[in-house]
Design a protein around this motif. Structure first.
Motif, PDB file in Angstrom:
ATOM      1  N   ARG A 128       0.427  -1.000  -0.017  1.00 24.62           N
ATOM      2  CA  ARG A 128       0.071  -0.253   0.167  1.00 24.62           C
ATOM      3  C   ARG A 128       0.592   1.482  -0.046  1.00 24.62           C
ATOM      4  N   LEU A 129       0.616   2.462  -0.594  1.00 26.32           N
ATOM      5  CA  LEU A 129       1.524   3.541  -0.770  1.00 26.32           C
ATOM      6  C   LEU A 129       0.744   4.230   0.034  1.00 26.32           C
ATOM      7  N   LEU A 130       2.321   4.662   0.871  1.00 28.33           N
ATOM      8  CA  LEU A 130       2.281   5.673   1.896  1.00 28.33           C
ATOM      9  C   LEU A 130       2.647   7.111   1.690  1.00 28.33           C
ATOM     10  N   ASP A 131       1.683   8.011   2.096  1.00 31.16           N
ATOM     11  CA  ASP A 131       2.596   9.822   1.651  1.00 31.16           C
ATOM     12  C   ASP A 131       1.402  10.523   2.578  1.00 31.16           C
ATOM     13  N   ALA A 132       3.008  10.769   3.417  1.00 32.38           N
ATOM     14  CA  ALA A 132       2.871  11.861   4.121  1.00 32.38           C
ATOM     15  C   ALA A 132       4.260  13.576   4.400  1.00 32.38           C
ATOM     16  N   THR A 133       3.339  13.435   2.763  1.00 32.92           N
ATOM     17  CA  THR A 133       4.457  14.546   2.229  1.00 32.92           C
ATOM     18  C   THR A 133       3.593  16.303   2.863  1.00 32.92           C
ATOM     19  N   TRP A 134       2.663  16.474   2.659  1.00 31.61           N
ATOM     20  CA  TRP A 134       1.495  17.894   3.262  1.00 31.61           C
ATOM     21  C   TRP A 134       1.360  17.327   4.377  1.00 31.61           C
ATOM     22  N   ASP A 135       1.585  18.538   5.287  1.00 31.42           N
ATOM     23  CA  ASP A 135       1.153  18.944   6.610  1.00 31.42           C
ATOM     24  C   ASP A 135      -0.428  19.730   6.450  1.00 31.42           C
ATOM     25  N   PRO A 136      -1.389  19.494   7.171  1.00 36.42           N
ATOM     26  CA  PRO A 136      -3.204  19.700   6.409  1.00 36.42           C
ATOM     27  C   PRO A 136      -3.313  21.107   6.842  1.00 36.42           C
ATOM     28  N   ARG A 139      -4.027  21.177   2.989  1.00 36.45           N
ATOM     29  CA  ARG A 139      -5.294  21.512   1.868  1.00 36.45           C
ATOM     30  C   ARG A 139      -5.454  22.607   1.160  1.00 36.45           C
ATOM     31  N   ILE A 140      -6.102  23.404   2.152  1.00 34.99           N
ATOM     32  CA  ILE A 140      -6.967  24.540   2.117  1.00 34.99           C
ATOM     33  C   ILE A 140      -6.726  25.174   0.738  1.00 34.99           C
ATOM     34  N   VAL A 141      -5.781  24.875  -0.212  1.00 33.25           N
ATOM     35  CA  VAL A 141      -4.785  25.534  -1.343  1.00 33.25           C
ATOM     36  C   VAL A 141      -5.134  24.672  -2.428  1.00 33.25           C
ATOM     37  N   GLY A 142      -5.371  22.947  -2.072  1.00 37.09           N
ATOM     38  CA  GLY A 142      -5.563  21.745  -3.317  1.00 37.09           C
ATOM     39  C   GLY A 142      -4.228  20.719  -2.985  1.00 37.09           C
ATOM     40  N   PHE A 143      -3.930  21.011  -2.282  1.00 40.37           N
ATOM     41  CA  PHE A 143      -2.599  20.068  -1.755  1.00 40.37           C
ATOM     42  C   PHE A 143      -3.836  18.755  -0.992  1.00 40.37           C
ATOM     43  N   PHE A 144      -3.077  17.751  -1.747  1.00 46.57           N
ATOM     44  CA  PHE A 144      -3.687  16.190  -1.436  1.00 46.57           C
ATOM     45  C   PHE A 144      -2.974  15.813   0.417  1.00 46.57           C
ATOM     46  N   VAL A 145      -3.920  16.452   1.230  1.00 49.34           N
ATOM     47  CA  VAL A 145      -3.178  15.624   2.952  1.00 49.34           C
ATOM     48  C   VAL A 145      -4.137  14.250   3.213  1.00 49.34           C
ATOM     49  N   SER A 153      -4.762   1.232   5.171  1.00 47.50           N
ATOM     50  CA  SER A 153      -5.183   1.869   3.956  1.00 47.50           C
ATOM     51  C   SER A 153      -4.431   2.536   3.122  1.00 47.50           C
ATOM     52  N   GLU A 154      -4.631   2.887   1.847  1.00 47.89           N
ATOM     53  CA  GLU A 154      -3.456   3.264   0.873  1.00 47.89           C
ATOM     54  C   GLU A 154      -4.069   4.898   1.251  1.00 47.89           C
ATOM     55  N   THR A 155      -2.988   5.892   0.984  1.00 52.36           N
ATOM     56  CA  THR A 155      -3.035   6.748   1.539  1.00 52.36           C
ATOM     57  C   THR A 155      -3.065   6.860  -0.962  1.00 52.36           C
ATOM     58  N   ILE A 156      -3.151   8.346  -0.615  1.00 49.09           N
ATOM     59  CA  ILE A 156      -3.251   9.246  -2.076  1.00 49.09           C
ATOM     60  C   ILE A 156      -1.975   9.766  -2.210  1.00 49.09           C
ATOM     61  N   PRO A 157      -1.754   9.973  -3.374  1.00 42.71           N
ATOM     62  CA  PRO A 157       0.532  10.270  -3.637  1.00 42.71           C
ATOM     63  C   PRO A 157      -0.077  11.673  -3.377  1.00 42.71           C
ATOM     64  N   ALA A 158       1.260  12.348  -3.234  1.00 41.23           N
ATOM     65  CA  ALA A 158       0.747  13.649  -3.007  1.00 41.23           C
ATOM     66  C   ALA A 158       0.816  14.561  -4.264  1.00 41.23           C
ATOM     67  N   VAL A 159       1.642  13.979  -5.406  1.00 38.77           N
ATOM     68  CA  VAL A 159       1.606  14.646  -6.533  1.00 38.77           C
ATOM     69  C   VAL A 159       0.900  14.216  -7.745  1.00 38.77           C
ATOM     70  N   THR A 160       0.232  14.699  -8.573  1.00 40.19           N
ATOM     71  CA  THR A 160      -0.189  14.541  -9.753  1.00 40.19           C
ATOM     72  C   THR A 160       1.229  13.862 -10.515  1.00 40.19           C
ATOM     73  N   GLY A 161       1.481  12.054 -11.159  1.00 40.83           N
ATOM     74  CA  GLY A 161       2.315  12.099 -11.738  1.00 40.83           C
ATOM     75  C   GLY A 161       2.218  12.327 -13.297  1.00 40.83           C
ATOM     76  N   PHE A 162       3.126  11.496 -14.162  1.00 36.23           N
ATOM     77  CA  PHE A 162       2.561  11.910 -15.190  1.00 36.23           C
ATOM     78  C   PHE A 162       4.065  10.642 -15.842  1.00 36.23           C
ATOM     79  N   GLU A 163       4.295  10.290 -17.206  1.00 38.26           N
ATOM     80  CA  GLU A 163       5.092   9.453 -17.981  1.00 38.26           C
ATOM     81  C   GLU A 163       6.100  10.184 -18.207  1.00 38.26           C
ATOM     82  N   PRO A 164       6.867  11.177 -18.043  1.00 40.59           N
ATOM     83  CA  PRO A 164       7.469  11.811 -19.437  1.00 40.59           C
ATOM     84  C   PRO A 164       8.391  10.617 -20.219  1.00 40.59           C
TER      85      PRO A 164
END
Length: 203
Positions: A128-136, A139-145, A153-164
């Motif tokens: 399961r993916l664990l992402d503890a990047t953004w502090d609470p 959240r108010i400006v759109g970061f995935f907290v 449970s699996e957490t939401i990745p802190a960023v929207t990734g892509f395939e370079p």
């Protein structure tokens, strides 16, 4: 000398581990470790990148980015007997669904592709993916907290990734290095302003 530094760093992590887990059930220990690390205010500190005890520095200064946050999380979950793998996600700051202020938006075209670090943990036989990047407060400006986390449970990745798949044009811009330094400075200041506003609202 290197051995002495490693010993000091391990001693610090063990003391921190004890402080965050003593008296808790196994599931509560996971949640405690994750929550303490997630709640460290996010900040990029370029001068720490080659620092030997960067995790210790992060905890003492109470600020840090995804790298030291997840290196510390991995060490502590290993100490709980949980298998951990590092996960790397290519991303672009300008592709994130975040309400950036105008000053940052003007700098985004100069910021090249970055690599986000988080962890994958083997919990009850499932990775399961664990992402503890953004502090609470962010959240108010759109970061995935990821708050709260239930320890399973699996957490939401802190960023929207892509395939370079192509060369990053920002890398070839001769003015990009100065723009990147300015981006880090403006980003850190903005995140602090968000936290201050959030704290004032709570009061």
């Amino acid at each position: 000398m290197q051995s002495q530094r490693n010993d000091r760093n391990d001693h610090f992590r063990k003391e921190l581990f004890t402080r965050w887990t003593t008296g808790l059930e196994p599931l509560e220990q996971r949640v405690s470790i994750f929550s303490h690390i997630r709640d460290i205010p996010y900040a990029i500190v370029p001068e720490w990148r080659d620092f030997e005890d960067v995790e210790k520095k992060m905890v003492i200064a109470n600020r840090g980015w995804c790298g030291p946050k997840h290196h510390l999380l991995a060490w502590m979950f290993h100490s709980l007997g949980i298998e951990i793998r590092y996960t790397y996600i290519p991303f672009r700051w300008q592709n994130q669904k975040v309400e950036y202020p105008q000053e940052l938006r003007e700098l985004l075209p100069y910021i090249p592709t970055s690599t986000h670090l988080c962890c994958t943990a083997l919990l009850n036989g499932t990775w399961r993916l664990l992402d503890a990047t953004w502090d609470p407060p962010l959240r108010i400006v759109g970061f995935f907290v990821n708050e709260p986390w239930d320890g399973m449970s699996e957490t939401i990745p802190a960023v929207t990734g892509f395939e370079p798949n192509d060369r990053d044009s920002a890398l070839s811009d001769p003015s990009s290095w100065e723009k990147r330094r300015e981006f880090v400075k403006v980003l850190n200041t903005w995140l602090e302003e968000i936290r201050e506003e959030t704290n004032q609202f709570k009061q």
